[in-house]
Write an enzyme that holds these catalytic residues in place. Structure first.
Site, PDB file in Angstrom:
ATOM      1  N   CYS A  42      24.790  13.136  23.554  1.00 42.72           N
ATOM      2  CA  CYS A  42      23.567  13.780  23.083  1.00 42.72           C
ATOM      3  C   CYS A  42      23.657  14.016  21.572  1.00 42.72           C
ATOM      4  O   CYS A  42      24.666  14.525  21.078  1.00 42.72           O
ATOM      5  CB  CYS A  42      23.363  15.109  23.816  1.00 42.72           C
ATOM      6  SG  CYS A  42      21.970  16.055  23.176  1.00 42.72           S
ATOM      7  N   CYS A 101      19.622  15.191  25.450  1.00 38.31           N
ATOM      8  CA  CYS A 101      19.687  15.602  26.851  1.00 38.31           C
ATOM      9  C   CYS A 101      18.261  15.672  27.398  1.00 38.31           C
ATOM     10  O   CYS A 101      17.361  16.205  26.751  1.00 38.31           O
ATOM     11  CB  CYS A 101      20.293  16.996  26.984  1.00 38.31           C
ATOM     12  SG  CYS A 101      22.014  17.087  26.555  1.00 38.31           S
ATOM     13  N   CYS A 145      23.401  18.188  21.086  1.00 35.67           N
ATOM     14  CA  CYS A 145      24.452  19.105  21.528  1.00 35.67           C
ATOM     15  C   CYS A 145      25.802  18.416  21.742  1.00 35.67           C
ATOM     16  O   CYS A 145      26.789  19.060  22.038  1.00 35.67           O
ATOM     17  CB  CYS A 145      24.030  19.825  22.809  1.00 35.67           C
ATOM     18  SG  CYS A 145      24.147  18.811  24.284  1.00 35.67           S
ATOM     19  N   CYS A 150      20.731  21.628  27.150  1.00 32.72           N
ATOM     20  CA  CYS A 150      20.977  21.289  25.754  1.00 32.72           C
ATOM     21  C   CYS A 150      20.925  22.564  24.891  1.00 32.72           C
ATOM     22  O   CYS A 150      21.784  22.792  24.048  1.00 32.72           O
ATOM     23  CB  CYS A 150      19.925  20.282  25.290  1.00 32.72           C
ATOM     24  SG  CYS A 150      20.406  19.354  23.822  1.00 32.72           S
ATOM     25  N   GLY A 165      15.974  14.753  55.984  1.00 31.22           N
ATOM     26  CA  GLY A 165      15.543  13.418  55.586  1.00 31.22           C
ATOM     27  C   GLY A 165      14.321  12.917  56.324  1.00 31.22           C
ATOM     28  O   GLY A 165      13.730  11.919  55.926  1.00 31.22           O
TER      29      GLY A 165
END
Lengths: 289, 256
Positions: A237, A262, A240, A268, A29
């Site tokens: 979606c 997606c 899909c 997808c 970080g």
């Protein structure tokens, strides 16, 4: 291939960047400054990510590049071509086949493995930047762990909009120490930051590299009475039928028609190949683009 | 009774020029100390050295911390000093813009100190912010407005609310009424006096306005060219000035 050193950068530069990456991994970080090079693309197109990718690539690797989850947008295509040309590495659009995945603003839906590296392109690495413009001051705030200001931003969100409206680049706390900007990924992806793969973040213009080692603890900041929520469009979606993936909203005509698809195109495609069909989808055919 | 705050031979140079030299005094809990003097007399330098914004060249600034008793804040580590600066200490700037975040709502400004010391409950923070806005006579409806939409007097009151919300024990004020018109000044002084008495605050007020110290301060310190030339009870110093400069200062006040 003889025109270029492997993966465009010279070896000294790659060593310098690898040192920054190792330091970043040692202090998760923490933003490590590095001497960012001029790359043959404008700032904002992923110069940081490209330098990090070039430094971790080996000739045997397979590379995947995504832009907002998609493999076929300008940014993804040109960076993929760049590495095909300068490193001669194999490329793939399949998440599971890739060793190094460079991404702009998304984490793939498919879980990554320990032998994979995810490289993020970062525009503004400093999460405190828009609250405190002075670099000297933000560095001090990181050093002394003075992160109250980050919550002031979330407070402002709630007081203006009744909920935490920050929906991307949602600040996280890493290993209980550094507050980090996870790059502009949607906050839907925040829980996925705790993953098996190594995650490297490169900011070219801002000259910073930071990193998350595998399984690092990453907590999204929130209030006790307004807890963090990984939100997405409340829809499935249309291609899909997936109800768990992050969706893009696409306007399809000028009469209010729209569809949700997606954002991860590989996810997808593989679902459609497996026979899933969404509300507006058609059965998958291999040769249809 | 032990002093809350002690300054011992505090000295600050700017190159060869004196900022302030050999300043010593004790401040007891609940006491308000005024520092007066003309522009360039070193009062702001002194205040900034005491509050840790400037590093003094010599001397000690001791504070009676809650955990370990008397500590020298000059030799204290920076995190400790900054922690003190957002818990037990408060600093009211002359210009509210220096002490406020102009791009953040009034509620956020007041809540910042609470969040800086670990408050993580939005409802509680907001409630306290609204409570404090009320105490400094700002309407609760304005909690989501930015300070840039406030008048000068309101900005100054907001700055005071923001500073006092964590219940500090010592407040540094640098010309808190500077730049405000007289009626607004009077209201602000009234408010400050009420808060200081009610919360039992100790305060150090730097000003060039003798009326302000007359109203607020128990004791007075007069500075000239970086040196303290006279100290004493406020009324005593103002009504019977001993040092030539103090006499000049007192007699220079315009009468209406």
């Amino acid at each position: 291939m003889s025109d270029y050193n492997f993966a465009y950068l010279d070896e000294q530069t790659k060593r310098m960047i690898r040192r920054a990456i190792l330091k970043g991994l040692a202090v998760p970080g923490y933003q490590v400054p590095f001497a960012s090079r001029e790359m043959p693309m404008p700032y904002g197109w992923g110069t940081g990510g490209v330098q990090v990718s070039a430094s971790v690539l080996t000739p045997e690797d397979t590379m995947k590049v995504i832009d907002q989850g998609a493999d076929d947008t300008t940014n993804a295509v040109s960076i993929r071509k760049f590495f095909e040309k300068t490193a001669g590495v194999a490329t793939s659009e399949e998440t599971s086949k890739a060793d190094v995945i460079q991404t702009r603003h998304r984490i793939p839906e498919e879980d990554l493995r320990e032998d994979q590296i995810l490289v993020y392109q970062v525009p503004i690495p400093e999460p405190l930047r828009f609250l405190e413009p002075r670099e000297t001051e933000t560095r001090k705030m990181h050093a002394l762990e003075e992160y109250g200001l980050m919550h002031v931003k979330l407070y402002e969100d709630i007081s203006k909009n009744g909920a935490i409206s920050t929906s991307y680049a949602y600040p996280v706390k890493v290993e209980g120490r550094y507050v980090m900007d996870p790059s502009p990924i949607p906050k839907f992806d925040n829980p996925k930051l705790e993953m098996a793969a190594v995650q490297l973040f490169g900011a070219g213009r801002e000259q910073r590299i930071y990193a998350l080692p595998p399984y690092t603890k990453v907590v999204s900041l929130d209030f006790e009475d307004y807890p963090f929520e990984a939100s997405k469009a409340d829809h499935a979606c249309d291609l899909c039928g997936s109800e768990t993936s992050y969706l893009d909203e696409v306007i399809v005509d000028d009469a209010g028609g729209r569809m949700f698809v997606c954002s991860d195109t590989d996810f997808c495609r593989s679902r459609r190949a497996a026979g899933h069909v969404g509300a507006q989808g058609v059965p998958y055919e291999e040769d249809v683009a | 009774m032990t002093p809350l705050f002690q300054v011992k031979e505090l000295t600050k140079f700017y190159g060869n020029r004196i900022g302030c030299k050999d300043v010593s005094f004790d401040l007891y809990p609940g006491e308000v100390m005024g520092i007066v003097g003309e522009s360039g007399s070193g009062k702001s330098t002194l205040l900034n050295c005491m509050a840790g914004h400037l590093t003094p060249d010599a001397g000690e600034v001791l504070f009676d911390t809650r955990a370990d008793g008397m500590r020298d804040t000059v030799s204290m580590s920076e995190p400790e000093r900054r922690m003190l600066g957002r818990t037990d200490w408060a600093f009211v700037h002359q210009h509210a813009r220096d002490g406020l975040r102009m791009g953040v709502s009034a509620g956020g400004n007041v809540g910042e100190r609470l969040m800086a010391v670990g408050a993580r409950h939005y409802g509680d923070i907001r409630e306290q912010a609204i409570d404090w806005l009320g105490r400094v006579e700002i309407n609760a409806e304005r909690v989501d407005d930015r300070p840039s939409a406030f008048s000068g007097g309101m900005q100054q009151r907001l700055q005071i609310a923001r500073n006092l919300v964590t219940g500090p024990r010592l407040v540094f004020m640098d010309e808190p009424t500077g730049g405000l018109d007289v009626s607004v000044q009077a209201r602000l002084l009234d408010l400050l006096r009420g808060l200081v008495r009610e919360m039992g605050l100790s305060a150090i007020i730097v000003t060039h306005d003798l009326a302000v110290v007359r109203l607020l301060a128990d004791r007075l310190m007069v500075m000239k060219d970086g040196h303290v030339v006279e100290t004493g009870l406020t009324d005593q110093v103002l009504d019977d000035p001993q040092h030539g400069y103090t006499q000049l200062l007192v007699s220079s006040v315009l009468q209406v």
